[in-house]
Design a protein around this motif. Structure first.
Motif, short mmCIF file in Angstrom:
data_model
loop_
_atom_site.label_atom_id
_atom_site.label_comp_id
_atom_site.label_asym_id
_atom_site.label_seq_id
_atom_site.Cartn_x
_atom_site.Cartn_y
_atom_site.Cartn_z
N UNK A 104 -13.97 3.28 -3.14
CA UNK A 104 -13.75 1.84 -2.94
C UNK A 104 -12.91 1.25 -4.07
N UNK A 105 -13.22 1.63 -5.31
CA UNK A 105 -12.46 1.13 -6.46
C UNK A 105 -11.01 1.57 -6.40
N UNK A 106 -10.79 2.84 -6.02
CA UNK A 106 -9.42 3.35 -5.93
C UNK A 106 -8.62 2.58 -4.88
N UNK A 107 -9.25 2.25 -3.75
CA UNK A 107 -8.55 1.50 -2.70
C UNK A 107 -8.19 0.09 -3.17
N UNK A 108 -9.12 -0.56 -3.84
CA UNK A 108 -8.84 -1.91 -4.34
C UNK A 108 -7.69 -1.88 -5.34
N UNK A 109 -7.73 -0.94 -6.27
CA UNK A 109 -6.66 -0.83 -7.27
C UNK A 109 -5.33 -0.52 -6.61
N UNK A 110 -5.34 0.37 -5.62
CA UNK A 110 -4.11 0.71 -4.93
C UNK A 110 -3.49 -0.52 -4.28
N UNK A 111 -4.32 -1.31 -3.60
CA UNK A 111 -3.81 -2.51 -2.94
C UNK A 111 -3.29 -3.55 -3.91
N UNK A 112 -4.01 -3.76 -5.00
CA UNK A 112 -3.58 -4.75 -5.99
C UNK A 112 -2.27 -4.35 -6.65
N UNK A 113 -2.16 -3.07 -7.02
CA UNK A 113 -0.93 -2.59 -7.67
C UNK A 113 0.24 -2.64 -6.69
N UNK A 139 6.34 2.71 -9.36
CA UNK A 139 5.12 2.07 -8.85
C UNK A 139 4.49 2.85 -7.71
N UNK A 140 5.32 3.28 -6.78
CA UNK A 140 4.78 3.88 -5.54
C UNK A 140 3.91 5.11 -5.77
N UNK A 141 4.29 6.05 -6.64
CA UNK A 141 3.42 7.22 -6.84
C UNK A 141 2.02 6.86 -7.33
N UNK A 142 1.91 5.79 -8.11
CA UNK A 142 0.60 5.35 -8.61
C UNK A 142 -0.26 4.86 -7.45
N UNK A 143 0.31 3.99 -6.61
CA UNK A 143 -0.45 3.46 -5.49
C UNK A 143 -0.78 4.56 -4.49
N UNK A 144 0.14 5.48 -4.27
CA UNK A 144 -0.10 6.57 -3.34
C UNK A 144 -1.24 7.47 -3.81
N UNK A 145 -1.26 7.78 -5.08
CA UNK A 145 -2.32 8.66 -5.60
C UNK A 145 -3.69 8.01 -5.48
N UNK A 146 -3.76 6.70 -5.70
CA UNK A 146 -5.02 5.99 -5.59
C UNK A 146 -5.49 5.86 -4.15
N UNK A 147 -4.55 5.76 -3.23
CA UNK A 147 -4.91 5.55 -1.81
C UNK A 147 -5.19 6.85 -1.07
N UNK A 148 -5.00 7.99 -1.71
CA UNK A 148 -5.29 9.26 -1.06
C UNK A 148 -4.12 9.90 -0.36
N UNK A 149 -2.91 9.47 -0.70
CA UNK A 149 -1.74 10.04 -0.05
C UNK A 149 -1.59 11.53 -0.35
#
Length: 237
Positions: A104-113, A139-149
């Motif tokens: 849940x935390x990873x998803x929130x951080x991914x969305x905010x970033x 930016x994109x690789x950070x959000x992707x890694x947090x969202x489970x890409x």
């Protein structure tokens, strides 16, 4: 008559509504990103920036709904399930809760970033599209890694632990438990680089699992099945 816990216990209602939201958010997000915006079709940083600039308001709103709010609501579901799972295995319930809250935390951080990054890129694109593309590549690789890409590690593990613990404590219907276990395994399979596409199947199966879980939590009595079995064994009918 078998003693059961009170129908519609508060944690079950909260968990059921949370699971329903998660299913609906997935249903809204998948066609939006794949068909309406078609963001995955953009292969270069310049193409992605162009897509972001063109669809910024709608993408911002959808990331709030399907990442930021979804992560918060997922935390509600995780805490709600703890009340059911702890009767089967206190350790399993705790591990499931930790994994779920991490996801849940990873998803929130991914969305905010992602949303903040989009705003930065949209502003830069007005002056220098090339610089905007460079920034987005960071930016994109950070959000992707947090969202489970890169593979649904946290989500897959969470589903597996939830299913195993629910099976031990008979906290959820057996068919739902095995369906969740199979879905969790597919999530873990998606972590293999050659099998990343399995994440699409994982997402579709999650919609079914969340909707099914919502139905169980909102419409079924929270049966203490393990207690009932023990009572039957003792002849307490």
């Amino acid at each position: 008559m078998f003693p059961v816990t009170q129908q519609g216990a508060p944690h079950d209602k909260a968990g059921g509504l949370a699971a329903l939201y998660l299913a609906l958010a997935y249903i809204a997000a998948m066609p939006f990103f794949l068909l309406v915006v078609d963001y995955p079709a953009a292969t270069t940083a310049a193409e992605k920036v162009t897509s972001i600039v063109r669809n910024y308001p709608s993408m911002y709103a959808m990331y709030l709904v399907s990442y930021v709010f979804l992560g918060v609501v997922l935390a509600v579901l995780v805490l709600s399930l703890f009340e059911r799972l702890r009767h089967g295995s206190d350790l399993g319930a705790r591990v499931a809760t930790v994994l779920g809250l991490m996801w849940a935390t990873a998803l929130v951080l991914s969305g905010l970033i992602f949303n903040h990054g989009m705003g930065t890129v949209v502003s830069l694109a007005e002056k220098s599209p090339e610089q905007a593309a460079v920034v987005w590549q960071a930016i994109e690789p950070v959000t992707d890694s947090l969202s489970g890409a890169g593979g649904e590690t946290l989500a897959g593990l969470w589903l597996l632990v939830v299913s195993w613990t629910a099976l031990r404590g008979r906290a959820l219907p057996t068919t739902l438990v095995w369906f969740g276990a199979a879905t969790g395994l597919i999530g873990l399979v998606s972590t293999v680089p050659a099998l990343h596409e399995a994440s699409y199947a994982f997402g579709l199966l999650q919609i079914i699992w969340f909707a099914w879980l919502a139905t169980v939590l909102l419409t079924h009595r929270a049966n203490a099945l393990g207690q009932i079995d023990r009572q039957l064994a003792l002849g307490a009918v």
